[in-house]
Design a protein around this motif. Structure first.
Motif, PDB file in Angstrom:
ATOM      1  N   THR A 321     -14.310  -2.872  -2.368  1.00 16.78           N
ATOM      2  CA  THR A 321     -13.175  -3.199  -1.565  1.00 16.78           C
ATOM      3  C   THR A 321     -12.985  -4.723  -1.583  1.00 16.78           C
ATOM      4  O   THR A 321     -11.997  -5.346  -1.385  1.00 16.78           O
ATOM      5  CB  THR A 321     -13.832  -2.726  -0.116  1.00 16.78           C
ATOM      6  N   PRO A 322     -14.066  -5.422  -1.787  1.00 17.17           N
ATOM      7  CA  PRO A 322     -13.797  -7.017  -1.979  1.00 17.17           C
ATOM      8  C   PRO A 322     -12.946  -7.520  -3.116  1.00 17.17           C
ATOM      9  O   PRO A 322     -12.474  -8.582  -3.025  1.00 17.17           O
ATOM     10  CB  PRO A 322     -15.345  -7.518  -2.272  1.00 17.17           C
ATOM     11  N   HIS A 323     -12.653  -6.415  -4.099  1.00 19.61           N
ATOM     12  CA  HIS A 323     -11.892  -7.010  -5.104  1.00 19.61           C
ATOM     13  C   HIS A 323     -10.513  -6.372  -5.132  1.00 19.61           C
ATOM     14  O   HIS A 323      -9.815  -6.684  -5.991  1.00 19.61           O
ATOM     15  CB  HIS A 323     -12.918  -6.494  -6.382  1.00 19.61           C
ATOM     16  N   ARG A 328      -8.616  -1.943   0.943  1.00 15.76           N
ATOM     17  CA  ARG A 328      -8.840  -2.317   2.267  1.00 15.76           C
ATOM     18  C   ARG A 328      -7.384  -1.907   3.134  1.00 15.76           C
ATOM     19  O   ARG A 328      -7.644  -1.999   4.499  1.00 15.76           O
ATOM     20  CB  ARG A 328      -8.749  -3.922   2.184  1.00 15.76           C
ATOM     21  N   GLN A 329      -6.407  -1.524   2.531  1.00 14.19           N
ATOM     22  CA  GLN A 329      -5.300  -1.127   3.241  1.00 14.19           C
ATOM     23  C   GLN A 329      -5.418   0.352   3.843  1.00 14.19           C
ATOM     24  O   GLN A 329      -4.599   0.824   4.581  1.00 14.19           O
ATOM     25  CB  GLN A 329      -3.960  -1.326   2.302  1.00 14.19           C
ATOM     26  N   GLN A 330      -6.297   1.227   3.176  1.00 15.14           N
ATOM     27  CA  GLN A 330      -6.140   2.719   3.396  1.00 15.14           C
ATOM     28  C   GLN A 330      -7.208   3.060   4.844  1.00 15.14           C
ATOM     29  O   GLN A 330      -7.148   4.121   5.144  1.00 15.14           O
ATOM     30  CB  GLN A 330      -6.757   3.403   2.325  1.00 15.14           C
ATOM     31  N   GLY A 331      -7.636   1.938   5.419  1.00 15.60           N
ATOM     32  CA  GLY A 331      -8.345   2.379   6.596  1.00 15.60           C
ATOM     33  C   GLY A 331      -9.653   1.994   6.998  1.00 15.60           C
ATOM     34  O   GLY A 331      -9.804   0.758   6.928  1.00 15.60           O
ATOM     35  N   PRO A 608       6.084  -5.528  -8.776  1.00 17.03           N
ATOM     36  CA  PRO A 608       4.990  -6.006  -8.292  1.00 17.03           C
ATOM     37  C   PRO A 608       4.420  -5.668  -7.201  1.00 17.03           C
ATOM     38  O   PRO A 608       5.004  -5.162  -6.415  1.00 17.03           O
ATOM     39  CB  PRO A 608       5.365  -7.565  -7.993  1.00 17.03           C
ATOM     40  N   PHE A 609       3.076  -5.293  -6.961  1.00 16.79           N
ATOM     41  CA  PHE A 609       2.297  -4.973  -5.892  1.00 16.79           C
ATOM     42  C   PHE A 609       2.304  -6.023  -4.760  1.00 16.79           C
ATOM     43  O   PHE A 609       2.208  -7.317  -4.966  1.00 16.79           O
ATOM     44  CB  PHE A 609       0.788  -4.607  -6.346  1.00 16.79           C
ATOM     45  N   SER A 610       2.794  -5.438  -3.566  1.00 20.08           N
ATOM     46  CA  SER A 610       2.723  -6.389  -2.367  1.00 20.08           C
ATOM     47  C   SER A 610       1.851  -5.487  -1.302  1.00 20.08           C
ATOM     48  O   SER A 610       1.781  -4.478  -1.068  1.00 20.08           O
ATOM     49  CB  SER A 610       4.125  -6.649  -1.845  1.00 20.08           C
ATOM     50  N   MET A 611       1.341  -6.454  -0.363  1.00 20.56           N
ATOM     51  CA  MET A 611       0.413  -5.767   0.579  1.00 20.56           C
ATOM     52  C   MET A 611       1.329  -5.239   1.620  1.00 20.56           C
ATOM     53  O   MET A 611       2.332  -5.399   1.879  1.00 20.56           O
ATOM     54  CB  MET A 611      -0.387  -7.104   1.135  1.00 20.56           C
ATOM     55  N   ALA A 612       0.490  -4.232   2.086  1.00 22.70           N
ATOM     56  CA  ALA A 612       1.246  -3.630   3.299  1.00 22.70           C
ATOM     57  C   ALA A 612       0.976  -4.199   4.572  1.00 22.70           C
ATOM     58  O   ALA A 612       0.402  -5.221   4.846  1.00 22.70           O
ATOM     59  CB  ALA A 612       0.311  -2.116   3.676  1.00 22.70           C
ATOM     60  N   SER A 613       2.154  -4.204   5.403  1.00 22.04           N
ATOM     61  CA  SER A 613       2.278  -4.897   6.684  1.00 22.04           C
ATOM     62  C   SER A 613       0.870  -4.416   7.665  1.00 22.04           C
ATOM     63  O   SER A 613       0.528  -3.354   7.570  1.00 22.04           O
ATOM     64  CB  SER A 613       3.464  -4.695   7.205  1.00 22.04           C
ATOM     65  N   PRO A 614       0.767  -5.244   8.502  1.00 21.47           N
ATOM     66  CA  PRO A 614      -0.299  -4.874   9.323  1.00 21.47           C
ATOM     67  C   PRO A 614       0.278  -3.843  10.245  1.00 21.47           C
ATOM     68  O   PRO A 614      -0.740  -2.707  10.493  1.00 21.47           O
ATOM     69  CB  PRO A 614      -0.297  -6.137  10.456  1.00 21.47           C
ATOM     70  N   LEU A 620      -1.292   4.177   9.386  1.00 22.04           N
ATOM     71  CA  LEU A 620      -2.141   4.939   8.506  1.00 22.04           C
ATOM     72  C   LEU A 620      -3.211   5.058   8.966  1.00 22.04           C
ATOM     73  O   LEU A 620      -3.689   6.085   8.905  1.00 22.04           O
ATOM     74  CB  LEU A 620      -1.895   4.304   7.193  1.00 22.04           C
ATOM     75  N   ILE A 621      -3.985   3.992   9.415  1.00 25.75           N
ATOM     76  CA  ILE A 621      -5.183   4.170  10.047  1.00 25.75           C
ATOM     77  C   ILE A 621      -5.246   5.267  11.194  1.00 25.75           C
ATOM     78  O   ILE A 621      -6.166   5.926  11.419  1.00 25.75           O
ATOM     79  CB  ILE A 621      -6.031   2.883  10.555  1.00 25.75           C
ATOM     80  N   TYR A 622      -4.289   5.050  12.270  1.00 26.07           N
ATOM     81  CA  TYR A 622      -4.158   5.917  13.333  1.00 26.07           C
ATOM     82  C   TYR A 622      -4.076   7.318  13.044  1.00 26.07           C
ATOM     83  O   TYR A 622      -4.636   8.210  13.444  1.00 26.07           O
ATOM     84  CB  TYR A 622      -2.936   5.471  14.098  1.00 26.07           C
ATOM     85  N   LEU A 623      -3.153   7.595  12.042  1.00 28.29           N
ATOM     86  CA  LEU A 623      -2.989   9.161  11.575  1.00 28.29           C
ATOM     87  C   LEU A 623      -4.105   9.583  10.685  1.00 28.29           C
ATOM     88  O   LEU A 623      -4.325  10.655  11.270  1.00 28.29           O
ATOM     89  CB  LEU A 623      -1.454   9.281  10.703  1.00 28.29           C
ATOM     90  N   ARG A 624      -4.749   8.851  10.187  1.00 24.39           N
ATOM     91  CA  ARG A 624      -5.714   9.436   9.410  1.00 24.39           C
ATOM     92  C   ARG A 624      -7.023   9.758  10.549  1.00 24.39           C
ATOM     93  O   ARG A 624      -7.499  10.774  10.272  1.00 24.39           O
ATOM     94  CB  ARG A 624      -6.427   8.576   8.373  1.00 24.39           C
TER      95      ARG A 624
END
Length: 658
Positions: A321-323, A328-331, A608-614, A620-624
């Protein structure tokens, strides 16, 4: 041709010249059995066949020391006694006068395949080689491996073709420590390995095979080890590893080339080290079928990962996760467990011929027999993909083997279904419905594997309703519907567990029941990938559908590369049985790309990879959190603390706070 097969019969020349139960399983028949089965299945003929060349000593020197190459060159003139003495200096290795020639051919085959792919001669391919390579180190043979074929191929791709990002996936049951050592400080090569570990009790018994070995210096985060600490991992465990570790990191890394170190000793039917030739040859055939674009068999068995597998996944995610932003985006934020390595008694390997081996072989053979029955019950269909569009645009370019469907369902059948919705009574909608039903009937009857159909915009929702009802009433036991855009779930559709409704581009994250899920469409590449890998696919594999419907409705807002990725990845859960419904106003480019991915081609890159919005991450965290108690494939760690709240299995439920 899209797939190359690289081989040379001289690679069967090396064989064991003395008795050694540990080494006798590495034998020439491992190649000849695989090649014979490829021919029996008609797969060799579908590939571009290339004869392997010998790698030069300069190419071997990309990884190995001059002294080691010289030592191996000298084995060509040694006596049997001298070969046995030299072999004894290494762990689980034997040498033969032909070893140097065979090993150079094995490396050369890998380099030829790299050239063929990177020059565009083929899309992909398989190098059928021995000796293997992933245990071999700079100056040492190890574990039947002489030269490190995959590592040399990666170095060669960087030097000859100027690549900057290479992903190596090693799915052998043993850890490929040789590859790890060679690239542990190199950020241009991402090495992923899952392997049997058993807390350090399984060969090669190394501390650095554990999850917290992540690389050195600039290469930290570019070594990803997923150690299995329990035997008997099944389909759910491997799919969970793909969805929650490998694929998120791979999409973020965005490799220019993927190299697979494809050991098959973890396959069903192989109790130890590639000894079971039937399992090995079947595995090779299934990989070649996948490379050719043939749909994979639906996965069997309960889709619930073992607790031990979840612990391993949690450990590797915590270490990585630190790398990696994608993890970090998945929950949930994982907790790093202490090392699972133990210096206690090491387990002895199972020796061929012993009672434990025979018992394991009998059990494995029974499992393999069950798999072969599935192969006979699920033959490759004559039509892989069909397209049913009311008006084929001249700009639409389809692969030559995609069927352009001209027929329609009988008028009586079409009109009967059209009576359910007033919008379907109009001429254009009725004509389109007839074509959709004809294509759907072909899929349900087993004549067509997948397809694309178009509907007028006002009739998109009514047509989807008819397709769902027709599917459930005529053979589909479980139907997954992924609706993208302004499409509501049919109000009177039974919530009985036979259909799973997933709406992307919903107004809010909501789960009225475990079979009704809505999520906003993420705006960024990273957000979309996380949504697919951490929500859509775990639900799809957990549900195990017979058929997947992908409906791109009004205002779906899905760019062509993302739509193609979604359709491509959803081929897996249902054995390739995917029906895509488009609006008639959709571009020819979108229809063409979707046809190609359903036919088995790779989807275009996402950019290019871009971060998910908050906001997307929170949804995603809520549904999981709401769903993972019921859908075990969503879990990324063993349960801790009290029980999670359970969703209703019928109507009702909850949605995320505003």
């Amino acid at each position: 041709m899209r797939t190359a097969l690289v081989y040379h019969e001289d690679m069967t020349a090396a064989q064991l010249l003395w008795e050694d139960p540990e080494c006798e399983i590495e034998r020439p028949e491992r190649l000849t059995a695989a090649l014979e089965r490829l021919r029996q299945w008609g797969l060799e003929q579908r590939c571009l066949q290339l004869a392997a060349r010998e790698a030069s000593e300069a190419e071997l020197g990309l990884v190995h020391s001059p002294e080691y190459v010289s030592l191996l060159r000298g084995t060509q003139t040694l006596s049997t006694r001298e070969l046995q003495a030299l072999s004894g200096q290494y762990d689980a290795v034997y040498f033969h006068p032909s070893t140097f020639h065979c090993a150079r051919l094995a490396v050369g085959a890998a380099l030829q395949l790299v050239d063929a792919v990177l020059t565009g001669a083929v899309h992909n391919g398989l190098a059928l080689v021995r000796p293997p390579g992933h245990h071999s180190q700079r100056a040492a043979a190890n574990g039947f491996c002489v030269f490190n074929n995959v590592a040399i191929a990666a170095k060669y791709a960087k030097q000859r073709h100027g690549l900057h990002r290479i992903l190596i996936v090693d799915w052998d049951v043993h850890h490929g420590q040789g590859i790890q050592y060679i690239f542990e400080d190199d950020p241009s090569v991402l090495y992923f390995s899952w392997h049997r570990y058993e807390h350090g009790h399984f060969w090669p018994y190394l501390r650095e095979s554990d999850a917290d070995a992540v690389g050195q210096g600039q290469g930290r985060g570019f070594t990803v080890n997923l150690p299995w600490n329990q035997v008997g991992m099944g389909n759910a465990d491997y799919v969970a590893a793909f969805l929650h570790v490998l694929l998120p990191v791979a999409f973020e890394f965005d490799p220019e080339l993927v190299l697979i170190s494809a050991g098959f000793d973890s396959a069903i039917g192989d109790p130890e080290g590639g000894y079971h030739l039937e399992s090995l040859s079947q595995s090779v055939c299934m990989v070649v079928k996948a490379l050719l674009g043939d749909p994979a068999l639906p996965l069997s068995g309960p889709m619930e990962p073992h607790h031990s597998a979840l612990e391993s996944i949690q450990s590797v995610r915590a270490a990585q996760t630190p790398h990696w932003t994608s993890l970090r985006q998945q929950g949930s934020t994982p907790i790093l467990n202490p090392s699972t390595y133990s210096l206690e008694r090491r387990a002895s390997p199972v020796s061929p011929g012993g009672p434990k081996f025979k018992a394991a072989e009998a059990q494995a053979s029974a499992a393999l027999s069950s798999l072969l029955d599935q192969l006979h019950l699920n033959p490759t269909l004559p039509v892989r993909t069909a397209v049913a569009l009311t008006a084929l645009d001249a700009a639409l370019v389809l692969p030559a083997d995609v069927l352009r469907q001209e027929g329609s369902a009988p008028q009586e059948e079409t009109r009967a279904w059209a009576r359910l919705h007033e919008a379907l009574a109009q001429d254009k909608a009725l004509t389109a419905l007839g074509k959709v039903l004809h294509l759907l009937n072909g899929i349900l009857d087993g004549q067509v594997n997948s397809g694309i159909a178009a509907t007028p915009e006002p009739a998109a929702a009514p047509t989807l309703d008819v397709v769902i009802r027709r599917s459930l009433s005529h053979g589909a036991r479980r139907l997954l519907c992924v609706a993208v855009g302004q499409l509501d779930r049919p109000a009177d559709l039974a919530d009985d567990g036979r259909n799973l409704w997933l709406n992307i581009r919903g107004k809010e994250a909501a789960a009225p029941s475990m079979f009704q899920v809505s999520v906003p469409l993420p705006g960024t590449t990273g957000g979309f990938v996380s949504c697919v890998l951490a929500l859509v696919l775990p639900l799809a594999y957990g549900f195990q559908p017979d058929l997947v419907l992908v409906a791109l409705g009004p205002a779906h807002g899905l760019q062509a590369p993302r739509a193609a990725l979604l359709a491509s990845l959803l081929r897996g859960p249902a054995g390739g049985r995917v029906l895509v419904l488009l609006e008639q106003g959709s571009t020819s480019q979108l229809a063409g790309i979707l046809a190609r991915v359903l036919q088995g081609e790779a989807p275009p890159g996402l950019g290019p990879f871009s971060m998910a919005s908050p906001e997307d991450t929170q949804a995603l965290i809520y549904l999981r959190g709401q769903l993972e108690a019921e859908w075990k494939m969503l879990q990324v760690a063993g349960e801790a603390g009290g029980a999670r709240p359970r969703l209703n299995t019928g109507s009702g439920g909850s949605s995320s706070p505003q």
